[in-house]
Design a protein around this motif. Sequence first.
Motif, PDB file in Angstrom:
ATOM      1  N   GLU A 220     -26.200  12.675  19.926  1.00  0.00           N
ATOM      2  CA  GLU A 220     -24.920  13.251  20.322  1.00  0.00           C
ATOM      3  C   GLU A 220     -24.575  14.431  19.420  1.00  0.00           C
ATOM      4  N   LEU A 221     -24.143  15.528  20.048  1.00  0.00           N
ATOM      5  CA  LEU A 221     -23.770  16.718  19.285  1.00  0.00           C
ATOM      6  C   LEU A 221     -22.469  16.448  18.537  1.00  0.00           C
ATOM      7  N   ILE A 222     -22.509  16.613  17.219  1.00  0.00           N
ATOM      8  CA  ILE A 222     -21.336  16.365  16.383  1.00  0.00           C
ATOM      9  C   ILE A 222     -20.559  17.651  16.132  1.00  0.00           C
ATOM     10  N   SER A 223     -21.285  18.703  15.738  1.00  0.00           N
ATOM     11  CA  SER A 223     -20.638  19.984  15.447  1.00  0.00           C
ATOM     12  C   SER A 223     -21.585  21.129  15.769  1.00  0.00           C
ATOM     13  N   MET A 224     -21.001  22.289  16.045  1.00  0.00           N
ATOM     14  CA  MET A 224     -21.783  23.496  16.265  1.00  0.00           C
ATOM     15  C   MET A 224     -21.194  24.606  15.408  1.00  0.00           C
ATOM     16  N   PHE A 225     -22.077  25.368  14.752  1.00  0.00           N
ATOM     17  CA  PHE A 225     -21.642  26.447  13.877  1.00  0.00           C
ATOM     18  C   PHE A 225     -22.295  27.746  14.327  1.00  0.00           C
ATOM     19  N   SER A 226     -21.566  28.816  14.233  1.00  0.00           N
ATOM     20  CA  SER A 226     -22.076  30.102  14.725  1.00  0.00           C
ATOM     21  C   SER A 226     -23.151  30.690  13.825  1.00  0.00           C
ATOM     22  N   SER A 227     -23.217  30.211  12.573  1.00  0.00           N
ATOM     23  CA  SER A 227     -24.212  30.745  11.643  1.00  0.00           C
ATOM     24  C   SER A 227     -24.510  29.712  10.553  1.00  0.00           C
ATOM     25  N   GLN A 228     -25.619  29.934   9.850  1.00  0.00           N
ATOM     26  CA  GLN A 228     -25.963  29.068   8.727  1.00  0.00           C
ATOM     27  C   GLN A 228     -24.898  29.175   7.636  1.00  0.00           C
ATOM     28  N   LYS A 229     -24.361  30.368   7.456  1.00  0.00           N
ATOM     29  CA  LYS A 229     -23.338  30.587   6.431  1.00  0.00           C
ATOM     30  C   LYS A 229     -22.117  29.716   6.701  1.00  0.00           C
ATOM     31  N   GLU A 230     -21.719  29.642   7.956  1.00  0.00           N
ATOM     32  CA  GLU A 230     -20.561  28.824   8.323  1.00  0.00           C
ATOM     33  C   GLU A 230     -20.827  27.344   8.057  1.00  0.00           C
ATOM     34  N   PHE A 231     -22.056  26.897   8.389  1.00  0.00           N
ATOM     35  CA  PHE A 231     -22.433  25.498   8.158  1.00  0.00           C
ATOM     36  C   PHE A 231     -22.438  25.184   6.659  1.00  0.00           C
ATOM     37  N   MET A 232     -23.014  26.089   5.854  1.00  0.00           N
ATOM     38  CA  MET A 232     -23.085  25.874   4.409  1.00  0.00           C
ATOM     39  C   MET A 232     -21.692  25.796   3.789  1.00  0.00           C
ATOM     40  N   LYS A 233     -20.784  26.617   4.288  1.00  0.00           N
ATOM     41  CA  LYS A 233     -19.421  26.627   3.771  1.00  0.00           C
ATOM     42  C   LYS A 233     -18.707  25.320   4.102  1.00  0.00           C
ATOM     43  N   GLU A 234     -18.901  24.821   5.323  1.00  0.00           N
ATOM     44  CA  GLU A 234     -18.235  23.602   5.763  1.00  0.00           C
ATOM     45  C   GLU A 234     -18.723  22.376   4.996  1.00  0.00           C
ATOM     46  N   TYR A 235     -20.058  22.274   4.794  1.00  0.00           N
ATOM     47  CA  TYR A 235     -20.629  21.086   4.168  1.00  0.00           C
ATOM     48  C   TYR A 235     -21.003  21.285   2.702  1.00  0.00           C
ATOM     49  N   LYS A 236     -20.703  22.498   2.194  1.00  0.00           N
ATOM     50  CA  LYS A 236     -20.954  22.793   0.773  1.00  0.00           C
ATOM     51  C   LYS A 236     -22.404  22.491   0.364  1.00  0.00           C
ATOM     52  N   VAL A 237     -23.330  23.066   1.118  1.00  0.00           N
ATOM     53  CA  VAL A 237     -24.750  22.899   0.836  1.00  0.00           C
ATOM     54  C   VAL A 237     -25.374  24.263   0.575  1.00  0.00           C
ATOM     55  N   SER A 238     -26.537  24.272  -0.054  1.00  0.00           N
ATOM     56  CA  SER A 238     -27.212  25.515  -0.412  1.00  0.00           C
ATOM     57  C   SER A 238     -28.074  26.025   0.746  1.00  0.00           C
ATOM     58  N   PRO A 239     -28.435  27.325   0.740  1.00  0.00           N
ATOM     59  CA  PRO A 239     -29.354  27.856   1.754  1.00  0.00           C
ATOM     60  C   PRO A 239     -30.683  27.118   1.751  1.00  0.00           C
ATOM     61  N   LYS A 240     -31.144  26.728   0.564  1.00  0.00           N
ATOM     62  CA  LYS A 240     -32.414  26.006   0.444  1.00  0.00           C
ATOM     63  C   LYS A 240     -32.375  24.699   1.228  1.00  0.00           C
ATOM     64  N   THR A 241     -31.239  24.001   1.153  1.00  0.00           N
ATOM     65  CA  THR A 241     -31.097  22.732   1.888  1.00  0.00           C
ATOM     66  C   THR A 241     -31.145  22.961   3.389  1.00  0.00           C
ATOM     67  N   VAL A 242     -30.421  23.974   3.852  1.00  0.00           N
ATOM     68  CA  VAL A 242     -30.393  24.268   5.285  1.00  0.00           C
ATOM     69  C   VAL A 242     -31.782  24.616   5.791  1.00  0.00           C
ATOM     70  N   ILE A 243     -32.474  25.493   5.087  1.00  0.00           N
ATOM     71  CA  ILE A 243     -33.816  25.910   5.491  1.00  0.00           C
ATOM     72  C   ILE A 243     -34.764  24.723   5.526  1.00  0.00           C
ATOM     73  N   LYS A 244     -34.680  23.867   4.507  1.00  0.00           N
ATOM     74  CA  LYS A 244     -35.559  22.701   4.427  1.00  0.00           C
ATOM     75  C   LYS A 244     -35.437  21.821   5.657  1.00  0.00           C
ATOM     76  N   TYR A 245     -34.207  21.498   6.047  1.00  0.00           N
ATOM     77  CA  TYR A 245     -34.021  20.565   7.157  1.00  0.00           C
ATOM     78  C   TYR A 245     -34.199  21.234   8.519  1.00  0.00           C
TER      79      TYR A 245
END
Length: 264
Positions: A220-245
């Motif tokens: 089930e879709l929980i959230s949608m973000f227009s960019s990686q930057k927006e996702f990182m800001k919301e969940y307070k994660v690093s670019p490295k984490t986003v790229i990894k997953y």
Amino acid sequence: MFIMTNKNLLINVSIKMQVTYNDLSLNSVKDLIKLETKNRQGIYLFKNEISNNSQDIYIGSSTNISNRFDQHIKNLYSNIYLQNAMNKYGKNNFSFSVLEWYEYNNELSKEDNGLLLILLEQKYFDLLKPNYNINPTAGKSRLGAKHSDKSKELIRLANLGENNPMWNKTHSDEYKETLRQKMSGVNNYMYGKSVTELVKQAIREASCKPVYLYDFKTKELISMFSSQKEFMKEYKVSPKTVIKYLESGEIWRNKYIITSNVLN
């Protein structure tokens, strides 16, 4: 021998595997794979042997194929698409193959060897179009990295002659004409641009892609973000984490799937 018809490229692809193991439910087979691939580097492939779609495969690269195979089998840092398929069809209906061994070059840095391994993986992504890989781009975290003159020369050599996966393959006239038109004049992605500009553009495009967050159990879709930057800001994660997953398809925080594509 792996044979498939890639409808997108309008070609028949025939690849001779380095080694193939069948029925991944057997402990004897799993032990043999781990023994024969221990401390070896290269590109590997999982294949659904009972699927009618020859692109129902997963392609990966590793500096230790034995360890990576074990992680997939035990569903540790694995790919959700591959795991779902194994659960549905059974490990007994999957094979494991080594597409190509990679020999570590001691004259290059660890980073440059890693780059060449990623480039090798990308060749097979482009050629075979695997359905079980969430992200069709290998090693996106290497985007924009600087490389030594030695590695640049090896990259060039890696795309020559029989080293090229399209060696001795033919495209249809229709596909050749499509390529010609795409690479002509202003349609050519290099038209009026320097390499540096292209790298910067690629980085911008990658960071601006949308991010979808799914529940890995229900899909089930929980959230949608227009960019990686927006996702990182919301969940307070690093670019490295986003790229990894995004690249690996691993489960994030034991309950989420992060992807740049809409899941079916």
